[in-house]
Structures are given as C-alpha cells and as structure tokens.
Design a protein around this motif. Structure first.
Motif, mmCIF file in Angstrom:
data_model
loop_
_atom_site.group_PDB
_atom_site.id
_atom_site.type_symbol
_atom_site.label_atom_id
_atom_site.label_comp_id
_atom_site.label_asym_id
_atom_site.label_seq_id
_atom_site.Cartn_x
_atom_site.Cartn_y
_atom_site.Cartn_z
ATOM 1 N N PRO A 72 31.482 56.291 46.142
ATOM 2 C CA PRO A 72 32.635 55.772 45.391
ATOM 3 C C PRO A 72 33.110 56.786 44.346
ATOM 4 O O PRO A 72 32.326 57.239 43.517
ATOM 5 C CB PRO A 72 32.089 54.508 44.737
ATOM 6 C CG PRO A 72 30.965 54.078 45.623
ATOM 7 C CD PRO A 72 30.343 55.359 46.116
ATOM 8 N N HIS A 73 34.381 57.121 44.375
ATOM 9 C CA HIS A 73 34.876 58.196 43.525
ATOM 10 C C HIS A 73 34.858 57.834 42.048
ATOM 11 O O HIS A 73 34.833 58.708 41.183
ATOM 12 C CB HIS A 73 36.294 58.587 43.945
ATOM 13 C CG HIS A 73 37.325 57.545 43.647
ATOM 14 N ND1 HIS A 73 37.996 57.481 42.453
ATOM 15 C CD2 HIS A 73 37.780 56.516 44.401
ATOM 16 C CE1 HIS A 73 38.833 56.460 42.473
ATOM 17 N NE2 HIS A 73 38.734 55.849 43.641
ATOM 18 N N TYR A 74 34.853 56.545 41.738
ATOM 19 C CA TYR A 74 34.896 56.142 40.335
ATOM 20 C C TYR A 74 33.497 56.131 39.704
ATOM 21 O O TYR A 74 33.360 55.844 38.507
ATOM 22 C CB TYR A 74 35.571 54.775 40.189
ATOM 23 C CG TYR A 74 34.982 53.672 41.051
ATOM 24 C CD1 TYR A 74 33.948 52.868 40.594
ATOM 25 C CD2 TYR A 74 35.482 53.435 42.328
ATOM 26 C CE1 TYR A 74 33.413 51.876 41.377
ATOM 27 C CE2 TYR A 74 34.962 52.430 43.117
ATOM 28 C CZ TYR A 74 33.918 51.655 42.645
ATOM 29 O OH TYR A 74 33.394 50.663 43.434
ATOM 30 N N ASP A 87 28.392 47.212 38.242
ATOM 31 C CA ASP A 87 29.009 45.879 38.120
ATOM 32 C C ASP A 87 29.270 45.550 36.651
ATOM 33 O O ASP A 87 30.348 45.049 36.299
ATOM 34 C CB ASP A 87 28.088 44.806 38.716
ATOM 35 C CG ASP A 87 28.088 44.814 40.232
ATOM 36 O OD1 ASP A 87 29.027 45.380 40.826
ATOM 37 O OD2 ASP A 87 27.142 44.251 40.823
ATOM 38 N N GLU A 88 28.283 45.825 35.823
ATOM 39 C CA GLU A 88 28.404 45.503 34.405
ATOM 40 C C GLU A 88 29.514 46.313 33.749
ATOM 41 O O GLU A 88 30.326 45.773 32.973
ATOM 42 C CB GLU A 88 27.068 45.759 33.701
ATOM 43 C CG GLU A 88 27.064 45.388 32.226
ATOM 44 C CD GLU A 88 25.716 45.604 31.569
ATOM 45 O OE1 GLU A 88 25.638 45.442 30.338
ATOM 46 O OE2 GLU A 88 24.748 45.934 32.284
ATOM 47 N N LEU A 89 29.564 47.609 34.050
ATOM 48 C CA LEU A 89 30.612 48.446 33.471
ATOM 49 C C LEU A 89 31.995 48.035 33.962
ATOM 50 O O LEU A 89 32.958 47.986 33.190
ATOM 51 C CB LEU A 89 30.348 49.911 33.815
ATOM 52 C CG LEU A 89 29.139 50.563 33.136
ATOM 53 C CD1 LEU A 89 28.914 51.962 33.689
ATOM 54 C CD2 LEU A 89 29.337 50.618 31.625
ATOM 55 N N ALA A 135 38.027 46.395 37.481
ATOM 56 C CA ALA A 135 37.535 45.280 38.282
ATOM 57 C C ALA A 135 38.536 44.894 39.369
ATOM 58 O O ALA A 135 38.161 44.609 40.516
ATOM 59 C CB ALA A 135 37.239 44.084 37.385
ATOM 60 N N GLU A 136 39.812 44.906 39.028
ATOM 61 C CA GLU A 136 40.843 44.568 40.016
ATOM 62 C C GLU A 136 40.914 45.632 41.115
ATOM 63 O O GLU A 136 41.053 45.305 42.298
ATOM 64 C CB GLU A 136 42.200 44.448 39.322
ATOM 65 C CG GLU A 136 43.330 44.068 40.275
ATOM 66 C CD GLU A 136 44.680 43.964 39.572
ATOM 67 O OE1 GLU A 136 45.687 43.688 40.258
ATOM 68 O OE2 GLU A 136 44.730 44.169 38.335
ATOM 69 N N LEU A 159 39.472 47.363 46.833
ATOM 70 C CA LEU A 159 38.671 48.163 47.753
ATOM 71 C C LEU A 159 37.756 47.278 48.600
ATOM 72 O O LEU A 159 37.569 47.526 49.807
ATOM 73 C CB LEU A 159 37.830 49.183 46.987
ATOM 74 C CG LEU A 159 38.561 50.319 46.271
ATOM 75 C CD1 LEU A 159 37.562 51.189 45.514
ATOM 76 C CD2 LEU A 159 39.358 51.163 47.257
ATOM 77 N N GLU A 160 37.183 46.257 47.981
ATOM 78 C CA GLU A 160 36.301 45.344 48.713
ATOM 79 C C GLU A 160 37.058 44.617 49.814
ATOM 80 O O GLU A 160 36.550 44.456 50.937
ATOM 81 C CB GLU A 160 35.680 44.342 47.743
ATOM 82 C CG GLU A 160 34.669 44.955 46.785
ATOM 83 C CD GLU A 160 34.227 43.986 45.694
ATOM 84 O OE1 GLU A 160 33.183 44.235 45.079
ATOM 85 O OE2 GLU A 160 34.946 42.983 45.461
#
Length: 312
Positions: free
Chosen positions: A210-212, A254-256, A264-265, A270-271
């Motif tokens: 994941p690039h992020y 997930d927390e970040l 999150a959006e 992506l999901e």
C-alpha cells in the motif's frame, strides 16, 4: 574487498560444507539449485523483499560464498557507507555490498542460493554476469527475482503477490503468465532477463505494498512473499513472528487511518475496488492454494521430505 572462488571455498577460505546433500536427501537425486534474489532500493517497497530473504538466510543458516566488490558497482554518494560502533567499542565502516549465500532446504535438502544486496549504480551488465557466473558454478537451474512495489491496494486486504514468467516451461508448469509490463526496469528485471538469455529458468515474484504506508518494515507484504516463495521452493519457509507482526501492523494502520476521515474514506474506496475484483477468487483455485500450503506445512512436521512439487 576480495571475492572468493564460489565453486571451491566458503567465506573464510575453508571447503564449503554445504554443497553436498546432507541426511536423507543425500540418497535422492535433487533438483537443480534455485536462486532467490532481492535488492534494496527501487525494487524493494517497504523493505518487504529484502526482509523476506533475510529471514530465510538466518533461519536456514546460509553461508556466504561470494561477495561482489562494491567499488566496481556503487556510487558511494548514492549508497553511502555506514559508520557504527562494533561490539568491542571500535568504530566500523560498512560498505554497500552484494553477497551470494548458500543454504539447504531442511526437508528436501535442495540447495537454495540467496543473492542479497543493494541495487548497483554502475556496470549493471557486469554485475549480473558476475552473479550468474557464481550461480552456474553452484548448479543453479532457476532464478527467481523477488521485489515489492508501491500500489493502490488497501492494507486491510491480503497483499497481492504476482508471479510471472516469460519462460514457456515455467508457464506450463506453474500456470503463470508472461509479464506485460513496459517501462523502466530495476535490477531484478535485468538479472532475470540475462539469466533467461543463458537458458536458465526464470520468474519474478512481486508484492504490492500500500503506497500510503510505504515506510519499512512491511511485515504483511514480507509474509505474503514468503508464502508465495514456498510454493516455488517446494516446502515451508520460515516465517517466525511475521503473522503476529502483520496483525499488529494492520491494527496500527487502522488506528492511524481512523484519525483522518479523508484517509479512511480513501481506504474504503480501495477496499471496495479490491473486493469487487476478487469476487472470482472465492473459487476452487484460491481454496486449492490454501490446501496445498496446509499440506506442505503438515508434512514438514513429519518425515515426508522430497523435492518440491513444482519441479523448478
């Protein structure tokens, strides 16, 4: 830095003890050695590929049989030497390097050659030829380039790992397709290209990180690479604490992500794309892959050694 003769000696000049088969595997005709190669730099998003081979080298007690002279291949302003404090308190200087190591797969006894290094700055053709010359002396029949790239994939789903080969025999044996990539190549692609020109079987294994969350480590991607490589080697590879590390890594991301609504959006988008694309994967092929992995790991606890099912 002086290279050793890989066909005769180990790193300290002694006869290499790990070229001849050991134990029960000595009674069987082993398949040709398989070479796994990973390189720091452009080919190694999240450090996933190099960490995978580091784990195998340590767990299988790999012995260095050849070291390429960094003076010939590296721009030290790009890959600078590192200064550190040694165990005895003296300061040590470590240069960027590439090593060729030999290990034995513990069940089959098959020789596994590990190439680990930093992508070179100069003389790529000579660099690859030196590696392949050592590989020929070690009886390598298959060269596997291992890499990781940044991609638009969600951290919360299984890490995609693509296996490709332009070798017709490998395609027929593993059911993989040729690479359709066109564009700049890293040293992984160049090494496999030259290996194919020398009539070695070749394939590439790439994980999508994941690039992020590009910064290393990326234990989930490393685990995915190891699970794919074990299908090629033909027996379970050591994963150590990676499953737990991968779960902790995902929970941390997930927390970040939960602290930033925009991130999150984006991850949710992506999901959705990933889940839609993977619908056909809820099929017999995916189930069969998991079942084969289960059988390999079950057999590794018993006495059912032998060369891997791929025949590479």
């Amino acid at each position: 830095m002086t290279s050793t003769d890989s066909s005769k000696q180990g790193p300290a000049g002694e006869d290499r003890p790990d070229v001849a088969p050991r134990g029960k595997a000595a009674d069987k005709e082993l398949p040709p050695a398989i070479l796994l190669a990973s390189f720091e730099g452009w080919n190694d998003a999240g450090g996933a590929a190099t960490q995978a081979l580091d784990i195998v080298a340590e767990a299988w007690d790999a012995h260095v049989v050849h070291e390429l002279d960094p003076q010939d291949y590296h721009d030290f302003q790009v890959n600078r030497p590192h200064v550190s404090m040694g165990p005895d308190g003296t300061r040590e200087l470590t240069w960027p390097s590439t090593t060729v190591s030999v290990a034995r797969a513990p069940i089959s006894g098959r020789q596994v050659v590990l190439v680990q290094g930093v992508e070179p700055s100069f003389h790529w053709r000579d660099y690859c030829e030196e590696i392949l010359e050592v590989a020929r002396g070690l009886g390598v029949g298959t060269v596997v380039g291992v890499g990781a790239l940044l991609a638009d994939v969600p951290h919360s789903r299984p890490i995609p790992v693509q296996t490709s080969s332009n070798d017709p025999q490998v395609q027929a044996l593993l059911g993989v397709e040729g690479s359709e990539y066109e564009g700049p190549s890293g040293i992984v692609g160049v090494l496999t290209h030259f290996a194919a020109e020398q009539n070695l079987h070749t394939l590439s294994v790439w994980a999508a990180v994941p690039h992020y969350v590009a910064q290393p480590p990326s234990p989930k991607a490393t685990l995915a690479i190891l699970l794919r490589l074990e299908e090629l080697v033909g027996e379970p590879l050591p994963v150590g604490d990676l499953p737990e590390d991968a779960r902790a890594w995902q929970a941390g991301v997930d927390e970040l992500a939960g602290q930033d609504p925009d991130v999150a959006e984006y991850i949710q988008q992506l999901e959705e794309v990933k889940d839609t694309a993977d619908l056909p994967e809820a099929s017999g092929e995916a189930i069969a892959r998991e079942f084969e992995r289960y059988l390999r790991r079950r057999d590794s606890r018993g006495d059912k050694g032998g060369p891997g099912p791929t025949g590479l």
